[in-house]
Design a protein around this motif. Structure first.
Motif, PDB file in Angstrom:
ATOM      1  N   UNK A 137       0.813  -1.229  -0.051  1.00  0.00           N
ATOM      2  CA  UNK A 137       0.016   0.085   0.109  1.00  0.00           C
ATOM      3  C   UNK A 137       0.866   1.018   0.039  1.00  0.00           C
ATOM      4  N   UNK A 138       1.889   1.387   0.762  1.00  0.00           N
ATOM      5  CA  UNK A 138       2.691   2.643   0.900  1.00  0.00           C
ATOM      6  C   UNK A 138       3.447   2.856  -0.437  1.00  0.00           C
ATOM      7  N   UNK A 139       3.536   1.756  -1.307  1.00  0.00           N
ATOM      8  CA  UNK A 139       4.148   1.896  -2.438  1.00  0.00           C
ATOM      9  C   UNK A 139       3.505   2.908  -3.302  1.00  0.00           C
ATOM     10  N   UNK A 166       1.472   7.167   2.919  1.00  0.00           N
ATOM     11  CA  UNK A 166       2.609   6.489   2.500  1.00  0.00           C
ATOM     12  C   UNK A 166       3.491   6.146   3.620  1.00  0.00           C
ATOM     13  N   UNK A 167       2.877   6.089   4.836  1.00  0.00           N
ATOM     14  CA  UNK A 167       3.703   5.489   6.032  1.00  0.00           C
ATOM     15  C   UNK A 167       2.602   4.619   6.687  1.00  0.00           C
ATOM     16  N   UNK A 219       8.098  -0.263  14.251  1.00  0.00           N
ATOM     17  CA  UNK A 219       8.287  -0.092  13.052  1.00  0.00           C
ATOM     18  C   UNK A 219       7.166   0.806  11.942  1.00  0.00           C
ATOM     19  N   UNK A 220       8.144   1.515  11.106  1.00  0.00           N
ATOM     20  CA  UNK A 220       7.458   2.326  10.128  1.00  0.00           C
ATOM     21  C   UNK A 220       7.773   1.725   9.057  1.00  0.00           C
ATOM     22  N   UNK A 221       6.703   1.437   7.862  1.00  0.00           N
ATOM     23  CA  UNK A 221       7.087   0.970   6.749  1.00  0.00           C
ATOM     24  C   UNK A 221       6.677   2.328   5.760  1.00  0.00           C
ATOM     25  N   UNK A 222       7.676   2.759   5.065  1.00  0.00           N
ATOM     26  CA  UNK A 222       7.322   4.079   4.396  1.00  0.00           C
ATOM     27  C   UNK A 222       7.931   4.105   3.226  1.00  0.00           C
ATOM     28  N   UNK A 228      10.243   1.280  -0.897  1.00  0.00           N
ATOM     29  CA  UNK A 228       9.691   0.963   0.182  1.00  0.00           C
ATOM     30  C   UNK A 228      10.847   0.920   1.204  1.00  0.00           C
ATOM     31  N   UNK A 229      10.707   1.336   2.236  1.00  0.00           N
ATOM     32  CA  UNK A 229      11.523   0.911   3.357  1.00  0.00           C
ATOM     33  C   UNK A 229      11.138   0.546   4.804  1.00  0.00           C
ATOM     34  N   UNK A 230      12.073   0.154   5.465  1.00  0.00           N
ATOM     35  CA  UNK A 230      11.480  -0.273   6.932  1.00  0.00           C
ATOM     36  C   UNK A 230      12.448   0.654   7.743  1.00  0.00           C
ATOM     37  N   UNK A 231      11.624   1.242   8.870  1.00  0.00           N
ATOM     38  CA  UNK A 231      12.420   2.143   9.670  1.00  0.00           C
ATOM     39  C   UNK A 231      12.027   1.814  11.224  1.00  0.00           C
TER      40      UNK A 231
END
Lengths: 292, 289
Positions: A137-139, A166-167, A219-222, A228-231
């Motif tokens: 989805x964030x993509x 997007x997060x 975790x934030x998927x953003x 798309x990254x994990x933070x």
């Protein structure tokens, strides 16, 4: 002969009926009589054969899309269990969107409903599916422009914020972000999306699944610059962002988090300010539009 | 005939589908391509890479929208939210016309994600024509409907597929996206002469053509868009060009996609038939003088 509406309803029912173990139509389950009364045979194909072409296309197209979208879940569950799950899911929740991108949206809650089948692994499977869905989805969700002091105005602490589309924020019981990155290495993820795993990668995949241990992470998927990254984020930061998203004003959200004993040593005015600047710059937070 | 009211009086040449594996090549090499066809549904999001790429493509190329989910033949009503998103994209791309398929694919909001065949009845034609008009009125651009490949026929059909297509486009007063490969595939699956089809449609309504490859199995052919165009399809294309005139043509290649150059070279083969047609037209002109 049926009306156009009835014909389309009956035709779609034929496609949606589960195929047998050899991926063939089961005419007895779908009313083979209807097919014969509506569909013409030809010299090479019976009426059932002709509908079967469409039924197989229906199932294979959707299965392929779920294979593509949930490679991590497939690795965790194993091929057979994953296939059983998604076939049941397709049967239970047919597509309600013009795009297959949305098809897996109800898969995580469906996993929880199937709890008995997965016992203690239910939460693990649920969280993996939720994380993979978040990545999808964030993509292509809307990106907000960075939040500036101008947006916040003269009384920033009264502003109500929200998390940008997007997060996605997640509290997980397993370090699934690291686990998925390991899975991506060596082409396992790519092969999982494409269908068949070779023997070497199968054993690598099994070893990875065996090594997974419980650990609470936030975790934030953003998305950043179209990737798309994990933070990982601190627990207090997760709580603060969640408070923003609940519609609590900026000042009240900060107060709520700072008052909590568990965050006493971790959070300070300076750390909140640093985080806030970072989130603003990355467009993670934006002003909540007031309801008129 | 190529520029007509159904393609907004444009004179587009040979196009190819805009596909993900070619993004980098197109943006870095900037190859000369007459136009790109996009699948509307792949760009109906709020943000992300696909839209970012599309915006860059739009700065340099002509783009035409082709859809897969309007389902003109479905009995259910059009989805207004979907149409709104589609209109936003139409404004973004400035597509001169918009195409989608003469098929059905959804029932009561449940989607098949397939292009399903219609019974060729007057009732089905009226239903499709009404929806095409609604879409055109809402989007405010010309609509072209594409004939689909099919694997099943209905006992209830009252006419041939080309008669049905004609009935629909005349009632809707819209254009045709004539898919020559689909005609070939269906002719093999249902045993009719594909030339009758091409000769039988109203040529002045053809806004665009599609060519593609397919997969042949023992008892039927599937429209897979994963091979080069075969000679019998080129022969039908030649006939279509003779009847319609050189018309915006697009090669579809959607699976096992080779390099950009290979796809583009295959598409450009279509111009062989245009040149012959142009020569014939010039000869005719000279003879008249």
């Amino acid at each position: 002969m049926s009306s156009l509406a009835q014909l389309q309803k009956d035709f779609l029912s034929c496609l949606q009926a589960p195929l047998n173990s050899k991926d063939r139509l089961q005419p007895s389950r779908i009313g083979g009589r209807w097919i014969k009364s509506e569909i013409k045979p030809n010299s090479r194909l019976t009426a059932v054969d002709r509908i079967e072409i469409y039924a197989r296309q229906y199932w294979f197209r959707i299965l392929e899309s779920l294979y593509d979208d949930f490679p991590g879940l497939r690795a965790l569950m194993g091929d057979q269990e994953f296939e059983r799950l998604i076939r049941r899911y397709i049967e239970k929740f047919p597509s309600r969107s013009y795009t297959l991108r949305d098809f897996g949206t109800r898969l995580p809650p469906f996993i929880l409903k199937e709890k008995r089948a997965y016992k203690d692994k239910s939460a693990l499977f649920y969280q993996m599916a939720t994380m993979e869905l978040a990545q999808l989805h964030v993509y292509d969700e809307k990106e907000e422009s960075p939040l500036t002091a101008k947006h916040l105005g003269a009384r920033p602490l009264l502003c109500r914020l929200r998390i940008s589309p997007h997060v996605r924020l997640m509290a997980l019981d397993y370090p699934l972000d690291e686990w998925q990155l390991k899975l991506n290495q060596g082409g396992v993820r790519e092969q999982l999306s494409n269908g068949v795993l070779d023997r070497r990668l199968k054993s690598k995949c099994r070893a990875l699944v065996g090594a997974i241990k419980k650990e609470r992470i936030y975790l934030a998927v953003h998305r950043y610059q179209f990737k798309v990254y994990f933070k990982r984020i601190e627990p207090w930061a997760f709580e603060l962002l969640t408070a923003f998203d609940q519609g609590i004003s900026l000042g009240a959200a900060i107060e709520k988090v700072m008052k909590q004993n568990k965050f006493k040593d971790a959070v300070s005015a300076a750390s909140v300010q640093t985080q806030f600047q970072e989130w603003s710059a990355m467009g993670w937070i934006s002003l909540r539009k007031s309801k008129k | 005939m190529p520029a007509n009211r159904f393609n907004n009086f444009t004179n587009y040449g040979i196009g190819i589908g805009l596909r993900v594996p070619h993004y980098d090549h197109i943006l870095t090499e900037k190859p000369t391509v007459d136009w790109f066809e996009i699948i509307s549904e792949n760009y109906m999001q709020e943000g992300g890479r696909a839209l970012h790429i599309l915006d860059q493509i739009l700065e340099q190329y002509q783009v035409v929208q082709h859809g897969v989910s309007l389902y003109f033949g479905s009995k259910e009503r059009l989805n207004r939210t979907h149409l709104k998103k589609l209109k936003d994209l139409v404004k973004r791309t400035k597509t001169p016309w918009l195409s989608d398929h003469l098929c059905w694919g959804s029932v009561d909001g449940t989607y098949s994600h397939d292009l399903l065949p219609l019974p060729y009845t007057l009732d089905a034609a009226k239903n499709a024509a009404k929806k095409i008009r609604e879409v055109r009125d809402y989007l405010e651009i010309p609509i072209a409907v594409e004939n689909v490949s099919s694997y099943a026929e209905f006992h209830s059909s009252e006419m041939t597929e080309w008669e049905f297509l004609t009935e629909v486009v005349e009632r809707a007063d819209c254009g045709i996206l004539l898919d020559v490969n689909n005609i070939y595939v269906s002719s093999q699956n249902h045993t009719f002469d594909p030339r009758d089809y091409i000769l039988g449609v109203p040529h002045h309504r053809v806004a665009q053509m599609h060519i593609a490859g397919h997969s042949k199995y023992e008892r039927f052919i599937i429209d897979t868009h994963d091979h080069p165009v075969i000679d019998p399809v080129w022969e039908l294309y030649d006939l279509a060009i003779q009847k319609v005139g050189p018309t915006a043509t697009l090669l579809e290649w959607d699976a096992s996609i080779p390099s950009f150059q290979e796809v583009h070279d295959e598409a450009k083969k279509a111009t062989r038939y245009w040149k012959d047609k142009d020569k014939a037209a010039q000869k005719k002109k000279r003879a008249k003088k």
